[in-house]
Each structure stands twice: as structure tokens, then as C-alpha cells.
Write an enzyme that holds these catalytic residues in place. Sequence first.
Site, PDB file in Angstrom:
ATOM      1  N   GLU A 192       2.724   5.206  -2.432  1.00 61.38           N
ATOM      2  CA  GLU A 192       3.109   4.880  -1.068  1.00 61.38           C
ATOM      3  C   GLU A 192       4.276   5.776  -0.618  1.00 61.38           C
ATOM      4  OE1 GLU A 192       1.034   3.335   0.488  1.00 61.38           O
ATOM      5  OE2 GLU A 192       0.717   1.247  -0.068  1.00 61.38           O
ATOM      6  N   HIS A 201      -0.558   7.890   1.937  1.00 60.19           N
ATOM      7  CA  HIS A 201      -0.552   7.798   0.472  1.00 60.19           C
ATOM      8  C   HIS A 201      -1.721   8.564  -0.147  1.00 60.19           C
ATOM      9  CE1 HIS A 201      -2.938   3.714   0.539  1.00 60.19           C
ATOM     10  NE2 HIS A 201      -3.790   4.712   0.363  1.00 60.19           N
ATOM     11  N   ASP A 260      -6.409   4.902  -9.624  1.00 58.61           N
ATOM     12  CA  ASP A 260      -5.474   3.785  -9.450  1.00 58.61           C
ATOM     13  C   ASP A 260      -6.197   2.470  -9.701  1.00 58.61           C
ATOM     14  OD1 ASP A 260      -7.052   3.959  -7.171  1.00 58.61           O
ATOM     15  OD2 ASP A 260      -5.409   4.460  -5.824  1.00 58.61           O
ATOM     16  N   ASP A 302      -1.064   5.540   5.894  1.00 65.17           N
ATOM     17  CA  ASP A 302       0.375   5.785   5.755  1.00 65.17           C
ATOM     18  C   ASP A 302       0.672   7.061   4.957  1.00 65.17           C
ATOM     19  OD1 ASP A 302      -0.251   5.056   3.172  1.00 65.17           O
ATOM     20  OD2 ASP A 302       1.098   3.333   3.082  1.00 65.17           O
TER      21      ASP A 302
HETATM   22  P1  PGA Z   1     -10.307   4.507   2.458  1.00 62.44           P
HETATM   23  O1  PGA Z   1      -9.005   4.506   1.557  1.00 62.44           O
HETATM   24  O2  PGA Z   1     -11.162   5.608   1.941  1.00 62.44           O
HETATM   25  O3  PGA Z   1     -10.957   3.170   2.230  1.00 62.44           O
HETATM   26  O4  PGA Z   1      -9.862   4.716   3.860  1.00 62.44           O
HETATM   27  C1  PGA Z   1      -8.344   5.726   1.349  1.00 62.44           C
HETATM   28  C2  PGA Z   1      -7.080   5.525   0.556  1.00 62.44           C
HETATM   29  O5  PGA Z   1      -6.445   4.458   0.673  1.00 62.44           O
HETATM   30  O6  PGA Z   1      -6.699   6.438  -0.184  1.00 62.44           O
END
Ligand code: PGA
Length: 260
Positions: free
Chosen positions: A143, A138, A67, A136
Site C-alpha cells: 500500500e 499499490h 500476496d 491507490d
Molecule cells: P483488480 O486488482 O485487478 O481486481 O483491479 C488489482 C490489484 O489490486 O492489484
Amino acid sequence: MEIVIVPDAATGGELIARAIAELLTDKPDALLGVATGSTPLPVYRALKSRVEAGTLDASRARICQLDEYVGLPEGHPESYRAVVLREVVEPLGLTEASFLGPDGAAADIAAACAAYDRALAEAGGVDLQLLGIGTDGHIGFNEPCSSLASRTRIKTLTHQTREDNARFFDNLDEVPHHVITQGIGTILEARHLVLLATGEAKAEAVALAVEGPVAAVVPASALQLHPHATVVVDEAAASRLRLAGYFRETYAAKPAWQSI
Ligand code: PGA
């Protein structure tokens, strides 16, 4: 889906690095889908150690991005292209020539998204996709309520995700609202999905994704539809799993020859 509960993030990183090293032994030019954020860093550290120790030849590996933020100026240090080049491509001794990613600064974002899906297919598809999980639920930047069949496209971040990512920027206002993300349908085309989650903040999302119903409201639950998905969690991220005892027993009894 295999759930592996590890004592800590470093052990999870080692376990996944071993699987990547095995893949690169079998297929030296494997296409590795990498994730950004804090969670995968132990994987990249473990891979770098192997390369430095001479136990892993990653020189033909190809790296692709999951992404990207939309609208950051080109070369911004927190663009995911810059992060992946800094955290993965350079430490493995690779160059940008081995790297595939969507163009977050493109004038025509829809065309850039379609071009990225085509580029992944033309590269032969992703062999192993490393994933994190948002608080959340995702995956990538899909999302809640993202279509489970979605392709690479523009998405709007939730307030929760922008707050979670504000630590990488000077303040919340600087976190872009828009992103390009591989769609859930795109992600599901990778041959092996490996999701790493660490820390208590991920426990609820992990439990919903692994033990809840497949539902667009928990995008990571789409891993249940994949024939080869591995979820690696530390004790804190595993703390809400009802079947934790079963997952531990299964992994402890796993034949030594069988990789994740
Ligand atoms: P993080 O992000 O590893 O910084 O917790 C994970 C994500 O948003 O997929």
C-alpha cells in the site's frame, strides 16, 4: 519501461500470454509470478486456450503467488492460494506441486514471510511477474508508503483496497485487514515485470506510476527502477497518460522480432 496501449483487456491478455508462451518455450520450467484480482483473468484465459489448442506446453511451468490474505480459514475460496489454484494452476493442467505461496494461516507470520522470500530465491527467482495495480497505486498489497526496499511481510490494507475487494466477499466486514505481500524489493528481483491495468478506475494510478516521480506513496512507480518492466494498459486506463501518443508511436514502430 515499455508502455503498450491496447484496445481492450482481451488484447492485453493475448499479448501477455504470448510473452509467457515465448518464455516457456525458451525455459519450460520458468517460475511465473501470478497476480489475483479481476485484471489478470484475460491472461489466464488466453494461456488456457493455448494449452487446450496444443500450441503451448506449460506442463513444466512453476507458479508462485504475489500476496495472500491473513486470517482466512484454510481452504477459504477467496484465499489467494485457492484463487491461484482455481484460476491458473488447474486450468494449465498443473498441480499444487508446481505452486509456491506464503502461508497466510501460519501461527508465526513473520517466519512464514521470511520463509517465502527464501523459497523464491531457492527456486532460482521469478522469471516473469505479472502485476495488477490498485486504485491507490499499490502493487501486490504494498500500500502507499510501503518501503521501496521492502521484503515479503505483513501489511495492513487501506480502506480503499478493502472496499475495492469487497465484491469477492459477502460484505466489507469479511475482507481481512491484514495480508502477506511480496515486498517491493522482492518484486523488483523478478527478471521481467509485466503490469496489466484496465478500466478508467486505474487511469490516475497508472499515470502517477508511469509519469510521476518514483515515490513510495505510489508503490507501482517502483517499476521505473526495473531494467525490464512492461506496462500494458487498455484505452481507458491509458486515458490520463500525457505521453500516450509517444507510447503508441513507439509500439507501432517496434521491430516484429522484438517481444515485450
Ligand atoms: P483488480 O486488482 O485487478 O481486481 O483491479 C488489482 C490489484 O489490486 O492489484
